[in-house]
Design an enzyme around this catalytic site. Structure first.
Site, PDB file in Angstrom:
ATOM      1  N   ASN A  68       0.770  -1.257  -0.116  1.00 46.42           N
ATOM      2  CA  ASN A  68       0.098   0.123   0.016  1.00 46.42           C
ATOM      3  C   ASN A  68       0.708   1.390  -0.021  1.00 46.42           C
ATOM      4  O   ASN A  68       0.336   2.284  -0.422  1.00 46.42           O
ATOM      5  CB  ASN A  68      -1.083   0.124   1.172  1.00 46.42           C
ATOM      6  CG  ASN A  68      -0.298  -0.213   2.655  1.00 46.42           C
ATOM      7  OD1 ASN A  68       0.272  -1.448   2.839  1.00 46.42           O
ATOM      8  ND2 ASN A  68      -0.249   0.553   3.433  1.00 46.42           N
TER       9      ASN A  68
ATOM     10  N   GLN B 211      -4.868  -3.882  -1.545  1.00 54.01           N
ATOM     11  CA  GLN B 211      -4.688  -2.816  -2.814  1.00 54.01           C
ATOM     12  C   GLN B 211      -4.743  -3.463  -3.931  1.00 54.01           C
ATOM     13  O   GLN B 211      -4.951  -2.640  -4.948  1.00 54.01           O
ATOM     14  CB  GLN B 211      -3.286  -2.247  -2.560  1.00 54.01           C
ATOM     15  CG  GLN B 211      -3.268  -1.470  -1.250  1.00 54.01           C
ATOM     16  CD  GLN B 211      -3.788  -0.005  -1.515  1.00 54.01           C
ATOM     17  OE1 GLN B 211      -4.201   0.349  -2.613  1.00 54.01           O
ATOM     18  NE2 GLN B 211      -4.262   0.527  -0.390  1.00 54.01           N
TER      19      GLN B 211
ATOM     20  N   THR C  63     -25.239  -8.837  13.656  1.00 52.12           N
ATOM     21  CA  THR C  63     -26.095  -8.551  12.188  1.00 52.12           C
ATOM     22  C   THR C  63     -25.367  -7.925  11.125  1.00 52.12           C
ATOM     23  O   THR C  63     -24.476  -7.004  11.541  1.00 52.12           O
ATOM     24  CB  THR C  63     -27.311  -7.740  13.010  1.00 52.12           C
ATOM     25  OG1 THR C  63     -27.922  -8.556  13.896  1.00 52.12           O
ATOM     26  CG2 THR C  63     -28.299  -7.211  12.022  1.00 52.12           C
TER      27      THR C  63
ATOM     28  N   CYS D 222      -0.650   9.090   9.491  1.00 47.42           N
ATOM     29  CA  CYS D 222       0.123   9.961  10.520  1.00 47.42           C
ATOM     30  C   CYS D 222      -0.990   9.727  11.539  1.00 47.42           C
ATOM     31  O   CYS D 222      -2.178  10.158  11.739  1.00 47.42           O
ATOM     32  CB  CYS D 222      -0.269  11.327   9.937  1.00 47.42           C
ATOM     33  SG  CYS D 222      -0.018  12.738  10.900  1.00 47.42           S
TER      34      CYS D 222
HETATM   35  C1  LIG Z   1      -6.379  -0.028   3.588  1.00 48.22           C
HETATM   36  C2  LIG Z   1      -5.806  -1.398   3.895  1.00 48.22           C
HETATM   37  C3  LIG Z   1      -6.132  -2.195   4.710  1.00 48.22           C
HETATM   38  C4  LIG Z   1      -7.030  -2.031   5.900  1.00 48.22           C
HETATM   39  O1  LIG Z   1      -8.466  -2.250   5.210  1.00 48.22           O
HETATM   40  P1  LIG Z   1      -9.424  -1.234   5.943  1.00 48.22           P
HETATM   41  O2  LIG Z   1     -10.873  -1.858   5.245  1.00 48.22           O
HETATM   42  O3  LIG Z   1      -9.267   0.152   6.093  1.00 48.22           O
HETATM   43  O4  LIG Z   1      -9.864  -2.073   7.334  1.00 48.22           O
HETATM   44  C5  LIG Z   1      -5.217  -3.477   5.000  1.00 48.22           C
HETATM   45  N1  LIG Z   1      -4.179  -3.876   4.201  1.00 48.22           N
HETATM   46  C6  LIG Z   1      -4.146  -2.963   3.285  1.00 48.22           C
HETATM   47  C7  LIG Z   1      -2.698  -3.244   2.157  1.00 48.22           C
HETATM   48  C8  LIG Z   1      -4.719  -1.614   2.826  1.00 48.22           C
HETATM   49  O5  LIG Z   1      -4.343  -0.971   2.001  1.00 48.22           O
END
Ligand SMILES: *Cc1c(COP(=O)(O)O)cnc(C)c1O
Length: 380
Positions: free
Chosen positions: A151, A179, A237, A325
């Site tokens: 990411n 990603q 739920t 951040c």
């Molecule tokens: C954004 C992200 C997550 C977390 O996903 P959320 O739905 O925000 O909890 C996990 N792994 C990667 C590589 C991400 O980019």
């Protein structure tokens, strides 16, 4: 108008996804577990969304568990398999030092519980080394968890090779494909993976929903306890509007994947071309070939990440440092650190990530602003 170049953090909800969700925020409020007509209608909508996400992954619908997002899917995969296999004397997990915190922090928690975790190093492009993985695998290993695409820098891991090796050694393999979903063709029938995480808000769906795909015969303990939902693997739920939106987003993402990819690549090229034209000094962080199309991580020697981000924000350019951040202080990226970037590059890195709403025109405009800001900040 500000230009949003932070799609790896989150994406705008697609208008067609909003349309699909609205009825479930307005009239259709039933509980999918209810046996009356109000419930049945909703059950059908959840089933349909499950089919849509499953189809996008070439998976069987019954193998998907809806979660509250990518973070929960990662937690469930890593903790679920590790605790299920502990009774069999397998108390070891292997992961990579460049993983998302959803995997890294879960692994650290497992260490507190007495598990042993190996954090594989990466080369300067952010890829793990297969020989190091091979050495780390042993009879005690329950799970390998290595992400599909990073990411922060976009580097793709050799998931085919990792999966093949894990399979040969009888070790389960989880990949965080949050990603990669919508950008790379994901087919769990041909990929040698056992568990795979995806998230809705990274593919123009709503926030707070994601899924874990779990292959056949993978032992998995639930994180939550309390009901029959998701075959008892994720009780509670269902987030019905979210799930319906996720289904629609997955359908759109796969239908438009080719176009989406091409556009992201074009945005990336445009950004680099404009910076070259302005004779900006930069380096590209990540793998030169094996990378996600929409993530471009650059270092601007002589500048400082935080100052850069603040100045770009004032000029209407929204981008990121890659690492989140937290509490207002920018931490040095664990990914770039693991890639052993020299200090000057480590402290001047910025992530641009492209998506819906970007085109060559607004990326060109953004790049000119980036060039101006970098020039201003590095001039002495
Ligand atoms: C954004 C992200 C997550 C977390 O996903 P959320 O739905 O925000 O909890 C996990 N792994 C990667 C590589 C991400 O980019």
């Amino acid at each position: 108008m500000a230009i949003y170049l932070d799609h790896a953090a989150t994406t705008p909800v697609h208008p067609r996804v909003v349309d699909a969700m609205l009825p479930f925020l307005e009239q259709q409020f039933g509980n999918p577990s209810s046996i009356h007509a109000f419930g049945r209608e909703i059950r059908n909508a959840v089933d349909r969304a499950r089919d849509q996400v499953a189809e996008a992954l070439h998976a069987e619908s019954g193998q998907l568990i809806f979660t509250s997002g990518g973070t929960e899917a990662d937690n469930l995969a890593v903790t679920g398999v590790a605790t299920a296999l502990r009774e069999k004397g397998k108390d070891r997990v292997i992961t990579a030092s460049v993983e998302h915190h959803a995997v890294l922090d879960t692994c650290e928690y497992l260490e507190h519980l007495g598990f042993s975790v190996t954090y594989l190093s990466v080369d300067s492009t952010g890829r793990i080394r297969m020989d190091e993985l091979e050495r780390a695998l042993d009879d005690r290993t329950a799970l390998v968890s290595i992400m599909y695409g990073n990411n922060e820098v976009g580097t793709l891991q050799p998931v085919e090779e990792i999966g093949a090796l894990a399979r040969e050694r009888g070790v389960f393999f989880h990949t965080d494909a949050v990603q990669a979903f919508g950008m790379e063709p994901l087919d769990v029938k041909s990929l040698p993976v056992d568990l795979l995480s995806v998230s809705s808000h990274k593919i123009n769906g709503p926030k707070g929903v994601g899924a874990l795909w779990v292959g056949r015969e993978v032992p998995l303990n639930p994180l939550l306890h309390g009901g029959q939902q998701e075959r008892r693997r994720r009780p509670g739920t269902e987030n019905v509007p979210g799930i319906v939106g996720f289904g629609r987003a997955a359908e759109i993402a796969v239908a438009e994947q080719g176009r989406h990819r091409e556009k992201a690549l074009a945005c990336r090229r445009t950004m680099l071309e404009e910076l070259d034209r302005a004779e900006i000094r930069y380096t590209v962080n990540g793998h030169p070939e094996h990378h996600l199309p929409h993530i471009l991580n650059l270092s601007f020697p002589g500048a400082d990440t935080e100052v850069l981000l603040m100045n770009l924000d004032m000029e209407g350019i929204a981008c990121a440092s890659g690492s989140a951040c937290t509490s207002g202080t920018l931490e040095v990226s664990h990914v770039l650190k693991a890639m052993k970037l020299p200090d000057e590059l480590l402290r001047s890195a910025v992530r641009f990530s492209f998506g819906l709403g970007n085109d060559e025109e607004n990326v060109r405009e953004a790049a000119r602003t980036v060039a101006e800001v970098v020039n201003r900040l590095t001039k002495r």
